[in-house]
Design an enzyme around this catalytic site. Structure first.
Site: not given
Lengths: 651, 808
Positions: A340, A424, A429-430, A466
């Site tokens: 990606k 991450c 997040d992590r 977020r």
């Protein structure tokens, strides 16, 4: 706000649909309280000046205790217990009598259901099963009708909450079909965002003595860390969020990298989230820096500028000639990201850097794990297989992975005196889980109440976790794949640390639970929006109240009495299943068969009061003795003063 | 070896001739390493140049010294000290590296060159020279010794001696007999007429009618009387000489009934609730013909003793609780996962392994059963009979727990000790068999069971849930369980009082010991804690949070002392809880009426598929939980499996990987102790001023507060006192005085030298405090190999720098 329409339903006629069996038995009860329901004043009448300090159902004693000697607005207590304590700007939207709440623990309970623009309030009228549900509508994740209306014209609907509980109500369909049903009102006020309405936080205008929006000032926090210094500078490159719209405006970067180069680095990191400093060790100058994944892609692109930035980060720390890059993901996932366009740093390109994968699963896995956990803990626990069921949710295993990763980071920085880069995929997040936990281990300042607020404001809010997407404030789309309990998991990790180091944190369990409750409540602006830029654009500091305003106005409630300020201590928790526990005080708190742990601080406060009283008496007597000694025996010139030295007090 | 005939050691051969002073053995002078011996203790065998394994990963911390087997302990003596040794409480009977023989569970010898290993039993042969000795201990330690440099013969001998002497064939070979006769009855003994049995603080032993009388008065059991039909153990071999029965039963009836009960055990009164209901324990009726008639008589007698003449409820324990073998099997599995399996390997399946051990299940089962009995006594005002085949195992646990939950007196230190004395020791719990102190064979193995440990675990669960309700700490409970493996206390040595009397009389006769007034040798009770610990170390038992008799509680500035009165109401002293901690469910109505709506269960069409179905007992518990807890009132444990925890201090204290440096409950204990100590200091100053005010003489220099004056330097690196020399009377008196002053004092003190405002937390605090894992848990077969690094657990994530820093 549409305040019309529903309010007039208040004086509604007594419902005729009394459930016969309930009635027959409950009426046999001997004790009777005066029936106040018949003359219920509309709650809105008292709402204009009645104020609750929090939306939590504080007991009257407690409220008074909180407010005594404090400039917090007074609460007007009212004998009408069928009505909730109303907040400012809170108005009743709908009210229904003879609603049955099907409590999974006790059974069906009949009572009155009130819906305001902020909360759902249910009070059971059964004399021998008094019960109150007081739930901010923000906590609701999903409201659904269950089955068709029964022959008796009853409708049933289930409510799934974000705080690990489900509710189920049954009530008679209103005769007047033109009037909006409770269900419709719930849908309207629980999910304002889906209806194009503002969240209640934008209306709530309680004034607190403390202004929580002033808790965090990026420059002041970096100054506390000793920044800027000869190796690190404060950059204005993101002042208008042009470099990266999910980053804060204030960034700390190596002095050797000019802003122009940072812009080129941004092109190589996902969402432009370049490596910037989070924390610097006061002695070794080893740093924790954070970023997103490099856009390596399937073709293995590289960026000289990014390599130079990481080299500069390493060079800023004279103690070590290595740099550790901690990639929070499992290596398989990191590799899969190459397809990606993402990926991970190759050790060939980054000289002297060592890449470590921390094997923390992604947000979808965590969401699934919490879903399983909820099944295991709510409503009832399978007593025979509790531990193996808990194991099968993998929740504690994930907690362990996050804590273990943070421990490795803290250890590298503290003991290895080596700088680390943490990322991450997107770095929101992590990455904040890891950096903030590592900082909590390393820096005692973050273990204070205000320090912890700064940590959240900095690592989570300003760096663009977020929250809006992860929690889905006011959004009815409960299946949204962007929702995930990332922040809950972090708070759980913090709780695990407080269990292992009961004297190292200034805050108590109630503080953590309060944060989580208001993460969902939509009463405060703190956890709204997805980034600093959005919050500024929405003018949240102007339009909403900060959660820290509430907390810092009644700090005493949130203090851990056992706190000892180990200013220089680094905490290395033992990351083992032998010490990790399920946080029953949070996940299982709705079960009436559980009693909360006897609060230590109650006993501790008694002891403190005792000491204060004794000190006072000793001092009085000392004065008396000293006076007498001075008056009577002038010959005893060298009289001892030892006893007069005040007793040291450690609190 | 044993083949050298004249030296063949037997217990008997070493016993009487104390004149052989083995301490002058020439070997010992080589490195001047001398065993510290207790009165009556003799060296059996020893080996020099033995290496004790310390570290988990490497041998660099290992200690060199001498391994000694005496008739009491396995002792390792070294000149070196442990590298990371910061703190250890000092044991008066045991050195730092000592293990009592009675604590040794299994002796394993290994020859790693030949790849052989053998579990040694008593009188077994060993065909290879061991290079390594591993001792698996009953207190969950695993000790390893290496003989690389030791003489092969002496290594072998010492291993065989340990295996042999750790499993004596006869109770009189347990060290206690030797110790007590030499220390208290010998010519050079400290006290010719035996030891003060109750210990310094006068724990009632219930071996006298007066102790029972006081208990009857204390609980208001006016319809009950002390009977002495079993004086001289003429009726029942397992009952004490004195016990309590319904006042309506005459001695003659009792004698007649006795023969129909298993073990001739007449039903025993345990305790009376303030509402008049009684707790009684009873063995099964062995004579089927008598069963109904006798059963009725007993029940009606108990009913007559109830003020409201309420019926009796019988609770059959055998049917509802695990049996002793199941409990034993659970502990074996739990030990396996806690200390034997490699740490990191067992991490992944930790929770399910814990579940499959069933230990927590059993803890919960006993607690739940006790709650049901509590509900019957308190909620239904009904007397309860605990029924068990022999009435010597499960009843002890349940009777103890019921009283702990209902009677705040039992949660004081003395009250708890009296409880154990009453429901365990005097009621005839077979400690000798359950501890398996003697030579093990298949039959004896079936008798081994950790019921007392299970009971202590249940007590710990209560303590964990109600931290201010108990006068003692979890350290106390742990130390108490460890004391089971020190075979000198009357408490844990025998199966029943009669056995104690017989053995000590026989032993005294065989040794021609003059007993004076005593009819038998008197052993110290474990409650005489000065046998094991200094007064200072005994303060580790004092819970700073305790709210109870003697402890002070502030209400509106006034000091209130709790007392048990007849019309005791279990009122609340605590104010409400923060609502988020209260489960947010029940309203703030001041009182909740008792009755609950049965109603709700009658409406299946409204409910979910699975209607919650509450038993009256569950409802009783739930309603209690809706009110604030009163540490001086009734304590009901939370029984959800999610709310019971593993007793980490006991089960994980030796596991180095599980030790939390600078953390664990000890840090809270430290902080609280300092505060309570300050209060003590202020109180004593106040007392001083008050007395000096009342006397007309001008005040001289006031004596500094006792806590400041008497506190010895913290953390004294003392060796245990050798008790082999008789102590002068004076010293003992002084000790007792000191002990009184230390009673109720805190282990940690505000030191007068520390600058104000900077409370320093001692570095040695950890989750294992006051124990230390160093050298106490060396698992087999992983040392020094690269594999061990892999398996030594979460700690490998830490760099060596961190581990090194921790050593500081």
């Amino acid at each position: 706000m549409e305040k019309s329409g529903s309010v007039d339903s208040l004086g509604s006629k007594q419902s005729s649909s009394r459930q016969p069996s309930v009635d027959s038995l409950s009426s046999s009860s001997t004790t009777s309280r005066s029936d106040r329901s018949s003359q219920a004043k509309p709650p809105s009448a008292v709402s204009s000046d009645s104020v609750s300090v929090s939306d939590l159902p504080l007991s009257p004693e407690q409220l008074r205790a909180n407010i005594r000697n404090k400039p917090v607005p007074k609460v007007i207590r009212d004998s009408h217990k069928d009505e909730p304590q109303m907040l400012t700007k809170e108005t009743v939207q709908d009210m229904a009598k003879d609603v049955t709440y099907i409590c999974p623990f006790i059974g069906a309970l009949r009572g009155t259901l009130t819906v305001t623009n902020y909360r759902l309030f249910f009070r059971c009228m059964d004399r021998d099963a008094a019960l109150v549900l007081d739930i901010p509508l923000g906590v609701l994740s999903r409201v659904e009708k269950i089955g068709a209306a029964t022959s008796r014209g009853e409708v049933s609907y289930g409510i799934v909450c974000k705080d690990i509980r489900n509710l189920r109500f049954v009530h008679k369909q209103p005769d007047d079909t033109l009037k909006k049903s409770i269900f419709e009102n719930l849908m309207k006020f629980a999910f304002p965002v889906s209806n194009g309405q503002p969240l209640f936080a934008c209306e709530y205008d309680q004034v607190f003595p403390e202004n929580g929006w002033k808790v965090y000032d990026a420059l002041a926090e970096y100054k506390r860390q000793g920044l800027p210094n000869e190796s690190w500078r404060i950059s204005k490159v993101n002042d208008h969020y042009e470099l990266c719209d999910t980053y804060p405006s204030t960034l700390v970067v190596p002095v050797t990298i000019p802003d122009e180069e940072l812009k080129r680095v941004a092109a190589f990191r996902a969402k432009g989230r370049i490596s910037v400093l989070s924390w610097i060790h006061p002695e070794s100058q080893a740093t924790i820096t954070r970023c997103s994944q490099p856009m390596v892609g399937a073709n293995g692109k590289c960026s000289k500028e990014d390599e130079k930035l990481l080299q500069a980060i390493m060079d800023a720390n004279a103690q070590s000639h290595k740099l550790f890059i901690f990639d929070a993901r499992p290596s398989v996932n990191a590799a899969a990201n190459k397809m990606k366009g993402g990926g991970f740093e190759s050790e060939d390109a980054y000289q002297n850097a060592e890449l470590v994968f921390l094997d923390i699963q992604n947000l979808h896995v965590m969401r699934e794990s919490l879903r399983k956990l909820k099944e295991v803990v709510y409503p009832n626990i399978d007593e025979a297989h509790w531990l193996s069921n808990l194991e099968s949710t993998h929740w504690l295993e994930h907690i362990k992975a996050v804590l273990a990763g943070a421990l490795r980071i803290a250890d590298k920085v503290e003991s290895g005196k080596t700088s680390v880069v943490v990322h991450c995929s997107d770095g929101w997040d992590r990455t904040p889980q890891l950096t903030s936990l590592a900082m909590l281990m390393l820096d005692a300042h973050y273990r204070t109440i205000r320090g912890f607020q700064v940590l959240l404001e900095k690592e989570w809010l300003s760096f663009g976790h977020r929250f809006q997407l992860r929690i889905g404030h006011g959004d009815k789309n409960h299946t949204d794949a962007d929702r995930s309990p990332v922040f809950l998991q972090f708070i759980d990790c913090v709780w695990q640390m407080t269990r292992q180091f009961p004297a190292a944190f200034e805050f108590n369990e109630y503080f953590l639970i309060t944060i989580l409750d208001h993460l969902y409540s939509c009463l405060f602006g703190t956890f709204m929006c997805n980034s600093e830029q959005q919050r500024l654009k929405e003018e949240l500091p102007k339009k909403t109240v900060s959660l820290w305003s509430l907390i810092n106005s009644q700090l005493e409630e949130f203090c851990n009495p056992l706190y000892v300020n180990y200013s220089s201590h680094v905490l290395f928790p033992v990351v083992s299943m032998r010490h990790l526990e399920l946080w029953v005080g949070y996940y299982i708190r709705w079960n009436p068969r559980m009693r909360p742990q006897e609060p230590l601080h109650q006993r501790y406060k008694e002891l403190l009061a005792k000491r204060a009283e004794l000190q006072k008496r000793v001092e009085e007597l000392q004065r008396e003795v000293a006076n007498r000694a001075a008056a009577s025996s002038s010959e005893r010139a060298g009289s001892p003063t030892r006893s007069i030295t005040p007793v040291q007090t450690f609190v | 070896m044993f083949s050298v005939k004249p030296l063949k050691p037997t217990f008997k051969s070493y016993l009487p001739p104390l004149q052989t002073d083995l301490k002058k053995s020439p070997q010992l002078t080589i490195r001047k390493l001398e065993a510290k011996l207790l009165p009556g203790e003799i060296v059996v065998n020893e080996a020099n140049f033995v290496r004790k394994c310390i570290g988990a990963d490497s041998s660099q911390d290992d200690l060199w010294g001498k391994l000694i087997c005496t008739n009491f302990k396995v002792s390792f003596i070294t000149h070196n000290s442990l590298p990371q040794q910061n703190f250890k409480y000092v044991h008066r009977l045991l050195g730092e590296h000592d293990v009592p023989l009675a604590c040794v569970e299994q002796v394993v010898t290994v020859n790693d060159v030949k790849g052989k290993q053998k579990v040694l039993g008593s009188n077994k042969k060993l065909k290879f020279n061991p290079t390594e000795l591993i001792l698996y201990c009953k207190d969950l330690r695993i000790l390893r010794f290496r003989f690389d440099q030791a003489g092969p013969e002496s290594a072998k001998k010492v291993c065989l001696a340990i295996a042999h002497y750790s499993q004596p064939a006869d109770p009189q070979l347990l060290f206690g007999f030797e110790y007590v006769s030499s220390r208290y009855y010998g010519s050079s003994g400290e006290r010719v007429n035996g030891v003060d049995p109750g210990g310094g603080q006068q724990t009632p032993l219930f071996d006298r009618p007066s102790d029972w009388d006081r208990e009857i008065k204390r609980t208001g059991a006016s319809e009950w009387r002390v009977c002495s039909v079993n004086e001289g153990y003429t009726i029942s071999p397992s009952l004490p000489e004195y016990f309590v029965v319904p006042a309506s039963l005459a001695d003659q009836d009792l004698k007649q009934y006795a023969c129909s009960f298993t073990g001739q055990r007449i039903p025993l009164w345990c305790w009376n609730h303030p509402n008049g209901s009684a707790l009684v324990r009873m063995s099964s009726i062995s004579d089927p013909q008598q069963q109904r008639k006798l059963d009725q008589r007993i029940c009606s007698a108990i009913t007559k003793s109830h003020p409201q003449r309420c019926d009796v409820f019988k609770s059959d324990l055998d049917k509802q609780l695990p049996n002793i073998q199941e409990v034993q099997a659970a502990l074996v599995k739990l030990r396996q996962i806690c200390v034997i399996e490699p740490f990191e390997e067992s991490e992944e399946k930790w929770l399910s392994s814990l579940e499959s051990s069933r230990w927590m299940d059993y803890v919960r089962a006993f607690l739940r059963h006790a709650v049901e009995v509590v509900y019957t006594l308190e909620g239904k005002h009904t007397s309860v009979i605990l029924l068990e085949e022999e009435d010597r195992d499960l009843s002890c646990v349940v009777a103890g727990l019921v009283q702990l939950m209902l009677d705040p007196h039992c949660r004081s230190l003395l009250g708890f000790q009296a409880l154990v004395q009453k429901e365990w020791v005097m009621a005839g719990h077979r400690f000798l068999d359950r501890c398996n102190h003697l030579k093990r064979n298949e039959e004896r193995r079936k008798e081994e069971s950790p019921l007392f440990l299970l009971f202590l675990d249940c007590v710990w669960q209560l303590l964990n849930q109600y931290p201010s309700a108990f006068e003692f700490t979890e350290t106390y409970l742990t130390v108490l369980s460890d004391s089971m493996w020190i075979p000198i206390f009357s408490t844990f040595l025998f199966n029943c009082p009669k056995q104690r009397a017989e053995h000590s009389r026989d032993f005294a006769r065989s040794r021609s010991i003059r007993l004076g007034q005593d009819q038998a040798l008197r052993f110290p009770a474990v409650w005489d804690w000065s046998q094991q610990f200094s007064p200072k170390d005994q303060t580790l038992f004092n819970n700073p949070l305790y709210v109870g008799k003697g402890a002070t509680c502030v209400q509106n500035g006034a000091v209130k002392t709790f007392k048990r009165t007849k019309q005791k109401s279990y009122s609340s002293t605590l104010r409400g809880l923060p609502p988020a901690l209260r489960n947010g469910q029940l309203s703030d109505l001041d009182t909740l009426p008792r009755r609950n709506s049965l109603v709700l269960r009658l409406r299946p069409e409204l409910g979910q598929a699975r209607e919650p179905c509450e038993t009256p007992c569950e409802r009783f518990v739930r309603e209690r939980f809706s009110r604030p807890a009163d540490p001086q009132g009734m304590l009901l444990p939370q029984l959800l499996p999610s709310h019971l925890s593993l007793w980490r201090l006991y089960f994980l204290r030796w596991v180095p990987e599980a030790r939390i440096p600078h953390g664990g409950p000890a840090t809270a204990f430290h902080k609280l102790s300092l505060l309570v100590d300050e209060i003590h200091t202020l109180q004593s100053r106040l007392r001083h001023y008050n007395t000096s005010n009342s006397t007309p003489t001008p005040t001289g220099p006031p004596p500094p507060a006792p806590s400041l004056a008497l506190s010895p330097p913290p953390n004294p690196p003392q060796r245990p006192h050798s008790l082999s020399r008789p102590q002068p009377e004076q010293q003992q008196q002084q000790q007792q005085q000191q002990q009184q002053q230390h009673h109720g004092r805190m282990y940690f003190r505000t030191s007068s030298s520390a600058p104000a405002g900077t409370p320093s937390t001692p570095d040695y605090l950890s989750s294992s405090f006051p124990f230390s894992p160093e050298g106490n848990l060396c698992r087999r077969g992983l040392l020094g190999t690269p594999l061990s690094k892999l398996l030594s657990g979460a700690r490998i994530w830490l760099s060596t720098e961190t581990l090194a820093n921790e050593a500081l």
